[in-house]
Each structure stands twice: as structure tokens, then as C-alpha cells.
Design an enzyme around this catalytic site. Structure first.
Site, PDB file in Angstrom:
ATOM      1  CG  ASN A 169     -27.883  -8.420  32.994  1.00 25.95           C
ATOM      2  OD1 ASN A 169     -28.855  -9.038  32.586  1.00 25.95           O
ATOM      3  ND2 ASN A 169     -27.976  -7.291  33.641  1.00 25.95           N
ATOM      4  CB  CYS A 170     -24.355 -12.915  29.342  1.00 23.71           C
ATOM      5  SG  CYS A 170     -25.518 -14.206  29.716  1.00 23.71           S
TER       6      CYS A 170
END
Lengths: 504, 370
Positions: B9-10
Site C-alpha cells: 500500500n502506498c
């Protein structure tokens, strides 16, 4: 019958199982089986057999087998059996070899050389059993931009929209005319389209008056070169109008419904005398240019108060992208492209098998050309010709189609076994015949359910595959060639298709 | 300590002072540091608004020359002097003590359009877009980081705090919106131009997730002369925002319903007017539906917007205190920089949180949140 021809099929009866019930005799419109009362024995004339398998599946004792005939000419890679047999037929008759159904030549089926994508890890798949998955599709011209009035609480659309038709799933029934197929088969398509929320296409055989009220919102009416059954009421008894320029099975060829299939009701629907041949020429005699086509498009729009999208159906041919561009510029809201594997009730074998190009290449070229010219949103693309399964449908949409037409697949769902003898009018399954005895074999209530089941099954499968790609609305795969990869294709083929090779 | 595994996940974060007060980068840097496990050290970047008040009437072009390619720079500068009045230019200062991976030469130019007669009818923004598109697609080794007025994008290969240190953001700059992103686009090659934020004119986008509809979105944008050159999905979002909001003048409340529309079964239950609106939006803008998991923070002058995908595969958290509005992948990142938050909430899928100058518009999404 022809002399000097090997039978195509052999019919084997297991005598110890046969109960002499004569079901086979009654089921076979080709008179393959005959009961001799005196001898209490069934005789078989296998040279008449078309391999439709009707007798086999109807035999209560399971006593029958129909197989390819074991007798073969000497093996010859050039003079294959079909070439050999057809030549002998022509030597005997001097005529054109006719056939029905779609092209059965082993041309490359590009659907089988493209594979779809699936998400892994970072972009989760979506489970259609738990999450909504949307297949609703609109067919017709869309504006490039929307003008929205922001005064007040709710934004209001100010742009004028062109008419569109709505499909619950991106699959429609292809043009199959009343006359070419039986009333019951025709009605089955209409009933299924209505129940499932898609469309059926009348072909060029008109729309029976008694069906107009109930099925208008699911009907696409065709305006073909013969203008059979075309009047204002017919045009207005439809959700969309389609001008037929060509069809995939016989590009450049007109239609011919033999007089013996033009029964009283068919004649009435087509607005022609009973028992006369219904000949539709290849060209529409008022269309010799894009400008002429435009005049017809706008005449039809005018006649229907600009309330219905107008489609133009063409066969996939060599310069199809430029032709499609002209069609869109002529004002068509939809371009329907029918590929070389499109089916037919009757076509010259030579034309069916050798004229036109595969749909996949045509579709990719048309989509690219319309995009390059900036007019892709001015029309929808309907792809037709040889769709066999839901994966074919999804690949077509990923290549750029908005929705697909199915013909043969729908017929198979009704019972058709692709014996390719539609043109004889002796369809043992009651589909492609006007013989009242044979027509009764179909019950529209039952047959339409088979069609609905087919659409339902394909829709489930489409949702599964979409979910696998992490997509929950069909519009997000349209023209999304990133989700396709080619297998065993040459570079030029990948280029035309606009897809990368697998592994890239 | 960073766990030894790939994190998918960014991290993204945005902060805006709705009074327009300019502030330094401390909050943005500390918040994104707090989500370090979401990053991978292969990409990070910042967008800052209110950055160049002394040049606010000029387009600020941040241009990167890959491999410090000086011939590309000469060629670009010829193009610039041919097409723009360049009032000032300089190399963007960097800290030589900070080691980053293969840094390009990054230069900034303050310019005004110099239109030829055949381009006289073009609006300035359109003109700039066309020239930026030209440089990004036609000139090798050149990429325009950002092209808006009084704003700028700083990005590169590294953790965002490294990028901040490299460009000395905390020391040198102030702005009233800061957005930041901590991870390189997942499935694409690593290079400086490919890090977030993506921008066009003064629009910037930071994005967490993957847009599975990329191909469809891209082809629609091409019809409107936006060409994707960055091999990553987020780019389509930046161009789509520019197309819909700037060119077509649609407000974010409508645009969010294009990117993340309600499901058909929800539309069926709406009243007549809403049904017509939402059906039309889905019909006409179907190719701009952003499918797949995403959270984005979109910013431009006077506005910072957060949206999640319609089934909220990537949620976003909003927070507020006084004039400050925060958007973040994680609530903890907000609390790290603003421990005494007055409010936090998680908006519903497709429901935008819109922070605007001198308003409390962001609170509108509260009643639709969970």
C-alpha cells in the site's frame, strides 16, 4: 440424390436395442429411416443423412449412432474430401454449391490466441458472489462532453443526448429473419431478449404485427436492400434501426428466401406475395456513396422522430476501418461489424468460406481508426460473427466492441447441431424451417428459457472474469487491450490487434 | 525498523490550511515518515501550493533532464525561448550531502506563453498543456515535473523524506497545501518522472492503489489529446481531472461521481432528477470510471480533494483542526503531526472530501462517512 458420391455419414442401428417404434422415421425430415411393416424392419438410407443427430437423441432405446462415414478417398492433401465432393456435385448439376451456418474452415480464430489478465496481490480480485458486478451497457452515440448546470442543489444535465438503447448484458441476438427461421424460433429470441433485458434483431424479414406491441422495446428492426416489411409502423416498433449493408457469411451477396418458405404469415410480414421468392439484392439501390447512406440514415431518423439510434451493419472486409469511419461520419450511431465466421441460412459455399476477414482483426482496426480520428464516442461498435463463449465476448469488448451479436450460439442453445443444411428448409430441430410439422418441435416457452439460461450463464462468467481482473463494471474493460495478451501470433497480427505478446 | 517484506500500500498524505496561510513542510514530512512501511524507497514526492508568490503570474515549469543530458536541456531551452517568454530560470537547489539514486538535473523556469499567430486563439492553459505534452512525448530524456502557477512538484527515486532532504523542502519552501506520496508505482519501472505526484498545469494527483481500467481511461483521454507517457496508471487520473475540471468546468462533486459512480442498483432507487443525472454521467463518461482499488488526493489552487474507489478497497481518513484539514492513508499519520485533532472521519466510497479556501466544505462528507 447425387450419383458417385460417398455418403457423409453412416447410420448404425443396434438391432437388439431397436423396438421398431418409428420415432426415427418421424423425426427425420430427410427420410433416412423407413419402416417396412411386412418385414417389421427398419431400413436406413444413409446417403440422405445430414448428421443432425435428431434421431440419435430422440431414440428412446438409444439404438442409433450417426458417425462420419468410414469410407475415404485416397489420402490427398490437396484434393481434400470436401473439395472432391463439391466438384462432383457441380459436375452433375452445373450449380452453385450452397451451404448454411458459419464458415467451418480452420482459419486462425484469434480469440483462441489471446488470453485475459487477472489481478494478483496489489490489485485484489473482486468476488462477484459478494460484490456487485455491473454489465449494463448503452449502445448509441454519446456526446464528447456534458454540459451540466450547477444552479440549485442537484446538478442538471443541459446537453442534449442522442438516443441510446440499454442492455442488461452486452450480448444481443443477431439478425435472423422470420422466414429464414421459424415463427417459434423467432418468437423464442424475442421472448428471451425481453425477459433478460437485451435485444433481438428482426433481420430483413419484418416484425409480425401481433408481436409489435409486446416486443418493440427489445427489437432491432432491419432495413435491408429488399425493404421487406419496412413501413413507418415497423420502424417505430423498435428500440433501434439497423441498415444492413453486408453480412459476414456472404459479403457482397444478397439474400434469397425460396418461395416454398414464403408461407402465408411470412408473406404477410414481409409484405410480398405468398409463395414468391424473396430476393434481396446485394446493394441497396439507393446507396452508392456515403452521402447516399447518410440520406437513408437521416430518413430513418426523421421517420422515427430522432428517438432511436440507427446502426449500419457491414461485413468485415479488407478496408473495413475506412468504411466504418465513413459510416460514422454519415451519421450512424452504431457500426455493426460481421466477421468471416458469421452464420447464415444460405450462402454460396465459395463466398462463405473465402470472402471477408476475421472479425478480430476488423474490430481492432475499426476501433483504432475511429479513435485516431477522434470519433470513437460518436458511435458504438457491435461485433458479430462466430462468438462461441463468454470469453470470446469479453475479449471482443477488450478489443474495443461495446457489445456483441450472437447468432449461431443462440441457435445451438435452441437445439441446432450445425448440420449446415439450413437452406433446405428441412431443419429437423424446427428452427430453420417453415414446415408446420417440424416447426411444432419448438415450444417458445421452453426454448426462450434455454436462451435466457445461456445469457445468464455467460453473464455469470463475464462477471467472474471481470472480477478476476479487479474490475466491477463492464465499461472499464472496453477497449482495454492492456488486459489482453497474444499467444502464438506473429508480429503483424499483434500489431493489427494492438495487443502485446504474452510475457510482455 | 522496516520489516523485510514487500508492502503493497502506498502512503499518502495531504494537509491544507483553509485560511490560505502558508506553512513549512514539517507536517507533510513527519506524517509520511510515520507511514514508512508503506513506502519502498523507490519513489516519493511532494506538491506544494502557494510556492512562488513572487512569480505567481508565471507558469513555473519544473523540468527534469534525465541522466543530466545537457543536449536535451539545450534543445528544451530552444523550445522554451521559441514558445515562451522566460523571465527567470535556475537549477532547483539540491543538497549535495544527500545521497539519492541517480538524480537527474532539475531546472525551473518561470514563463509566459509567446503565442504565434495561428495559436493566438488558444487559451494560455491549453497552450501550456500542448507544449508540455510535446516535451513529454517528443523530446528524449526530458520530463516536465510540473507546469502550474505558484505551485510545484518535487519528486524522485527514494523515500519521500530523502527527496524532501535532497530538495531541502523544509528549509526553503512554504505553501498552504502540501501533498505527499511515499511509494513508487507498483508495476512500472522506477524512474524520477514516474514518482507521484503527477501533475498537469496546477493539478496534482497522489494515488494509492491500482487502476485496472487504465487502458480504457487512457484511450478516452487520447481522444481529448492527452497522451500518457509515464507507463503508470496514476497519470490518467491527473489528465482526467484536468479534462473534466479545467476544460469542461465540472465541479469535483460531479467528477467524483464519474470516477467512482454509484452502483446501478443505487441509481435505480434515486429520485427522477438524480437518476437521470447519474445515468447520464455513467453513460457519457463510462470510459473515465476508475476501476480497481484507489485512494487519491487531488489538489489545485484553492482546493484539496480526497476520494476513494466506490467499493472502498483503499480507504482514506480525513481529519480537521481549526483551519487545517488533513487527508491520509492512516489516521495515525495525522495524529502524529496533529495530536489534538478536533475531528476524524472515514468517508464513504466515491464520496469526496473537499477542502476549499475559506470554507468548511470538507465537513459535508461527514454525514456520508462511517
Amino acid at each position: 440424390m447425387y450419383s458417385h458420391l460417398l455418403s457423409e455419414f453412416t447410420v448404425q442401428r443396434m438391432d437388439d436395442r431397436c423396438i421398431r417404434c418409428q420415432v426415427c422415421e418421424r423425426q427425420c425430415p430427410n427420410e433416412v429411416h423407413e419402416y417396412d411393416k411386412e418385414l417389421d424392419r427398419m431400413f436406413t438410407y444413409e446417403e440422405k443423412c445430414v448428421g443432425c443427430q435428431r434421431c440419435v437423441v430422440m431414440c428412446p432405446a438409444k439404438a442409433l449412432f450417426v458417425r462420419s462415414h468410414p469410407s475415404e478417398y485416397r489420402m490427398n492433401a490437396s484434393w481434400t474430401r470436401d473439395k472432391f465432393q463439391n466438384l462432383k456435385k457441380q459436375a452433375e448439376t452445373g450449380g452453385v454449391v450452397l451451404t448454411g451456418s458459419g464458415n467451418d474452415k480452420p482459419y486462425r480464430i484469434y480469440w483462441d490466441h489471446m488470453v485475459l489478465n487477472a489481478s494478483q496481490v496489489t490489485n485484489p480480485s473482486i468476488d462477484p458472489l459478494r460484490e456487485p458486478m455491473e454489465l449494463k451497457t448503452f449502445i448509441g452515440r454519446k456526446p464528447d462532453t456534458l454540459k451540466i448546470n450547477m444552479d440549485g442543489d442537484v446538478p442538471k444535465v443541459e446537453s442534449e443526448l442522442h438516443p441510446n438503447i440499454t442492455l442488461k448484458s452486452p450480448v444481443l441476438f443477431s439478425a435472423m429473419s422470420y422466414g429464414a427461421i421459424s415463427y417459434r424460433a423467432y418468437k423464442s429470441l424475442a421472448m428471451a431478449a425481453k425477459e433478460f433485458g437485451v435485444m433481438f434483431n428482426t433481420g430483413e424479414g419484418g416484425l409480425p404485427v401481433e408481436m409489435r406491441k409486446d416486443y418493440a422495446s427489445n427489437a432491432i428492426v432491419q432495413c435491408a436492400s429488399g425493404r421487406f416489411g419496412v413501413d413507418q409502423d415497423y420502424l417505430n416498433s423498435a428500440a433501434m434501426i439497423e441498415i444492413k449493408i453486408g453480412q459476414g457469411a456472404k459479403p457482397g451477396i444478397g439474400g434469397h428466401l425460396p418461395g416454398e418458405k414464403v408461407a402465408q404469415h411470412v408473406a404477410q410480414t414481409r409484405m410480398i406475395p405468398q409463395g414468391t421468392d424473396a430476393l434481396s439484392p446485394a446493394p441497396q439501390h439507393d446507396i452508392y456513396s456515403i452521402e447516399d447512406l447518410s440520406m437513408l440514415i437521416y430518413a430513418l431518423k426523421e421517420a422515427t422522430n430522432y428517438e432511436k439510434p440507427v446502426s449500419v451493419k457491414i461485413a468485415a472486409v479488407h478496408n473495413v476501418a475506412a468504411i466504418a469511419s465513413g459510416i460514422v461520419r454519415a451519421g450512424a450511431d452504431v457500426v455493426a461489424i460481421d466477421g468471416i465466421r458469421g452464420g447464415t441460412g444460405a450462402a454460396p459455399l465459395a463466398t462463405r468460406d473465402n470472402v471477408g476477414i476475421p472479425l478480430e482483426l476488423a474490430l481492432a482496426s475499426v476501433d483504432r481508426r475511429l479513435r485516431e480520428e477522434g470519433i470513437r464516442s460518436k458511435c458504438s461498435i457491435l461485433a458479430a460473427g462466430g462468438f462461441r463463449c463468454s470469453a470470446d465476448v469479453l475479449k471482443a469488448i477488450a478489443l474495443g466492441a461495446d457489445a456483441v451479436y450472437i447468432g449461431t450460439a443462440a441457435l445451438v442453445a435452441m437445439g441446432c447441431t450445425l448440420c449446415q443444411k439450413c437452406y433446405t428448409g428441412k431443419c429437423a430441430w424446427g428452427i430453420c424451417t417453415q414446415n408446420p410439422y417440424l416447426v411444432k418441435r419448438l415450444n417458445p416457452e421452453i426454448t426462450s428459457q434455454r436462451l435466457v439460461n445461456l445469457l445468464k450463464a455467460w453473464s455469470h462468467e463475464l462477471k467472474e472474469m471481470l472480477g478476476g481482473m479487479g474490475i466491477n463494471a463492464i465499461e472499464s474493460i472496453r477497449g482495454n487491450r492492456e488486459h489482453l495478451r497474444g499467444i502464438s501470433l506473429e508480429e503483424w497480427e499483434l500489431n493489427v490487434l494492438g495487443v502485446k505478446g504474452a510475457g510482455e | 525498523m522496516i520489516p523485510e517484506k514487500d508492502i503493497d500500500n502506498c502512503g499518502l498524505f495531504g494537509v491544507m490550511d483553509t485560511s490560505g496561510r502558508r506553512f513549512g513542510g514539517e507536517m507533510a514530512v513527519n506524517a509520511i515518515k510515520n507511514m514508512k512501511v508503506r513506502g519502498n524507497g523507490l519513489g516519493g514526492g511532494f506538491a506544494i501550493y502557494g510556492l512562488y508568490p513572487e512569480y505567481k503570474d508565471y507558469y513555473a515549469l519544473h523540468i527534469m533532464y534525465q541522466d543530466k543530458n545537457m543536449s536535451a536541456k539545450r534543445k528544451t531551452e530552444e523550445l522554451l525561448t521559441e514558445n515562451f517568454y522566460v523571465v527567470y530560470d535556475e537549477e532547483i537547489p539540491t543538497n549535495p550531502e544527500i545521497n539519492v539514486f541517480s538524480p537527474p538535473l532539475v531546472w525551473r523556469y518561470f514563463v509566459k506563453p509567446q503565442k504565434k499567430s495561428e495559436e493566438a486563439h488558444m487559451l494560455d492553459d491549453e497552450y501550456v498543456v500542448s507544449k508540455v505534452m510535446h516535451m513529454n512525448t517528443e523530446v528524449e530524456d526530458v520530463y516536465v515535473f510540473s507546469s502550474g502557477k505558484n505551485m510545484g512538484v518535487f519528486k524522485g527515486v527514494g523515500f519521500p523524506e530523502e527527496i524532501a532532504d535532497y530538495f531541502m523542502l523544509e528549509k526553503l519552501y512554504e505553501g498552504y497545501i502540501w501533498t505527499v506520496h511515499s511509494r513508487f508505482p507498483t508495476n512500472t519501472p522506477g524512474w524520477w518522472g514516474g514518482a507521484h505526484p503527477f501533475s498537469m498545469l496546477d493539478w496534482t494527483v497522489v494515488h494509492n492503489g491500482e487502476i485496472s481500467s487504465y487502458g480504457t481511461n487512457r484511450r478516452f483521454l487520447e481522444l481529448h489529446d492527452f497522451y500518457c507517457t509515464l507507463h503508470t496508471d496514476t497519470e490518467v487520473m491527473a489528465y482526467a481531472v484536468d479534462l473534466l475540471m479545467r476544460r469542461q468546468g465540472l465541479p469535483i462533486e460531479v467528477v467524483s461521481k464519474i470516477f467512482a459512480p454509484p452502483m446501478w442498483n443505487a441509481i435505480e432507487r434515486m429520485n427522477k432528477e438524480e437518476k437521470e443525472l447519474y445515468t447520464t454521467l455513467r453513460m457519457v463518461y463510462a470510459p473515465l470510471l476508475m476501476n480497481g482499488p484507489f485512494t487519491v488526493v487531488i489538489a489545485h489552487h484553492n482546493e484539496m480533494i480526497g476520494i476513494t474507489d466506490r467499493i472502498r478497497l483503499r480507504p482514506i481518513t480525513a481529519g480537521a483542526k481549526g483551519n487545517l484539514v488533513f487527508l491520509s492513508s492512516e489516521e495515525m499519520a495525522i495524529r502524529r503531526v496533529c495530536p489534538d485533532l478536533e475531528l476524524t472521519w472515514t468517508p464513504a466510497g466515491g464520496e469526496p472530501v473537499v477542502a476549499r479556501l475559506n470554507t468548511e466544505d470538507h465537513l459535508k462528507s461527514l454525514n456520508k462517512s462511517i
